[in-house]
Design a protein around this motif. Structure first.
Motif, PDB file in Angstrom:
ATOM      1  N   VAL A 103      48.266  42.136  41.690  1.00  0.00           N
ATOM      2  CA  VAL A 103      48.135  41.852  40.260  1.00  0.00           C
ATOM      3  C   VAL A 103      46.949  42.603  39.663  1.00  0.00           C
ATOM      4  O   VAL A 103      47.025  43.130  38.554  1.00  0.00           O
ATOM      5  N   SER A 104      45.864  42.700  40.408  1.00  0.00           N
ATOM      6  CA  SER A 104      44.697  43.436  39.929  1.00  0.00           C
ATOM      7  C   SER A 104      45.037  44.907  39.679  1.00  0.00           C
ATOM      8  O   SER A 104      44.624  45.482  38.668  1.00  0.00           O
ATOM      9  N   ASP A 105      45.821  45.517  40.576  1.00  0.00           N
ATOM     10  CA  ASP A 105      46.264  46.909  40.388  1.00  0.00           C
ATOM     11  C   ASP A 105      47.077  47.051  39.099  1.00  0.00           C
ATOM     12  O   ASP A 105      46.929  48.027  38.369  1.00  0.00           O
ATOM     13  N   LEU A 106      47.923  46.074  38.843  1.00  0.00           N
ATOM     14  CA  LEU A 106      48.761  46.079  37.644  1.00  0.00           C
ATOM     15  C   LEU A 106      47.894  46.070  36.385  1.00  0.00           C
ATOM     16  O   LEU A 106      48.129  46.830  35.454  1.00  0.00           O
ATOM     17  N   ILE A 107      46.866  45.231  36.386  1.00  0.00           N
ATOM     18  CA  ILE A 107      45.963  45.147  35.238  1.00  0.00           C
ATOM     19  C   ILE A 107      45.169  46.441  35.095  1.00  0.00           C
ATOM     20  O   ILE A 107      45.008  46.958  33.990  1.00  0.00           O
ATOM     21  N   GLN A 108      44.694  46.998  36.218  1.00  0.00           N
ATOM     22  CA  GLN A 108      43.950  48.262  36.181  1.00  0.00           C
ATOM     23  C   GLN A 108      44.806  49.377  35.589  1.00  0.00           C
ATOM     24  O   GLN A 108      44.316  50.199  34.812  1.00  0.00           O
ATOM     25  N   SER A 109      46.079  49.395  35.928  1.00  0.00           N
ATOM     26  CA  SER A 109      46.995  50.402  35.388  1.00  0.00           C
ATOM     27  C   SER A 109      47.127  50.251  33.870  1.00  0.00           C
ATOM     28  O   SER A 109      47.103  51.244  33.130  1.00  0.00           O
TER      29      SER A 109
END
Length: 167
Positions: free
Chosen positions: A140-146
Motif C-alpha cells: 500500500v505504501s508503494d501505491l501511495i508513493q506512486s
C-alpha cells in the motif's frame, strides 16, 4: 537505440510520469521498457520523500461497501490542494484504499501502531505494509508513493475505519 513516441506514450500511461521523464527513463534504460518503469518508480519514491513533510489539509473521505452491505470501510485521504483531490488519480487511490481496508481489515496504519496482542506478522496487520490486493508486486505504501509521483503532492492517509455486520 531510438525511443519512439509510442513507447513514451505507453510508459506515461502505465506510470503517470511526464513526457520528458518517460523519454529520459527510456533513454537511460536503452529502450528496455521494464527497466524504464523501474527508473520512473525509483524517481517517484525519491521525489515523494522530498514532499513528505509538506502539509496535507485537503482531500476526501471515501467509502466502500462490500458483501451485500455486510462490510463497509471509510478512509480519509489527504493531499495538499483541492485541485489534486479532484483528480482521477487521487479519487482512484482513495477508492482502492477503502477497498483494501474492507478486504484486509488492517488493525493500524503503521507497524509501530499495531498492538502487541495479535496473531501473525505486524506487517500484515498494518495498512501501509500490507500487500496491495489488486497488485501483489507492491504494498500500500508503494501505491501511495506512486500517486505522490504522479500528482506532485504529498498524500497521506489521515484515518480509516472498517465495519462488519455483527462485529
Amino acid at each position: 537505440n531510438v525511443v519512439t513516441t509510442d513507447e513514451i506514450k505507453r510508459l506515461r500511461e502505465e506510470t503517470g510520469a511526464g513526457i520528458m521523464d518517460s523519454k529520459r527513463a527510456l533513454e537511460e534504460a536503452k529502450g528496455d521498457f521494464d527497466t524504464a518503469k523501474k527508473i520512473i518508480r525509483e524517481q517517484g519514491i525519491a521525489s515523494a520523500a522530498k514532499r513528505s513533510e509538506r502539509e496535507t489539509e485537503q482531500g476526501i473521505v471515501q467509502s466502500y461497501i462490500h458483501g451485500n452491505g455486510k462490510i463497509g470501510a471509510l478512509i480519509e485521504l489527504q493531499c495538499e490542494t483541492d485541485f489534486v483531490a479532484r483528480t482521477d488519480t487521487f479519487q482512484s487511490l482513495a477508492h482502492d484504499l477503502a477497498m483494501q481496508v474492507a478486504a484486509m481489515d488492517p488493525l493500524a496504519l503503521t507497524v509501530d501502531d499495531v498492538p502487541d496482542d495479535f496473531s501473525g506478522s505486524k506487517e500484515s496487520h498494518a495498512l501501509l505494509t500490507q500487500t496491495f490486493i489488486k497488485d501483489s508486486t507492491q504494498n500500500v505504501s508503494d501505491l501511495i508513493q506512486s500517486a505522490i509521483g504522479q500528482t506532485g503532492e504529498n498524500i497521506k492517509i489521515a484515518r480509516f475505519v472498517r465495519f462488519e455486520l455483527g462485529k
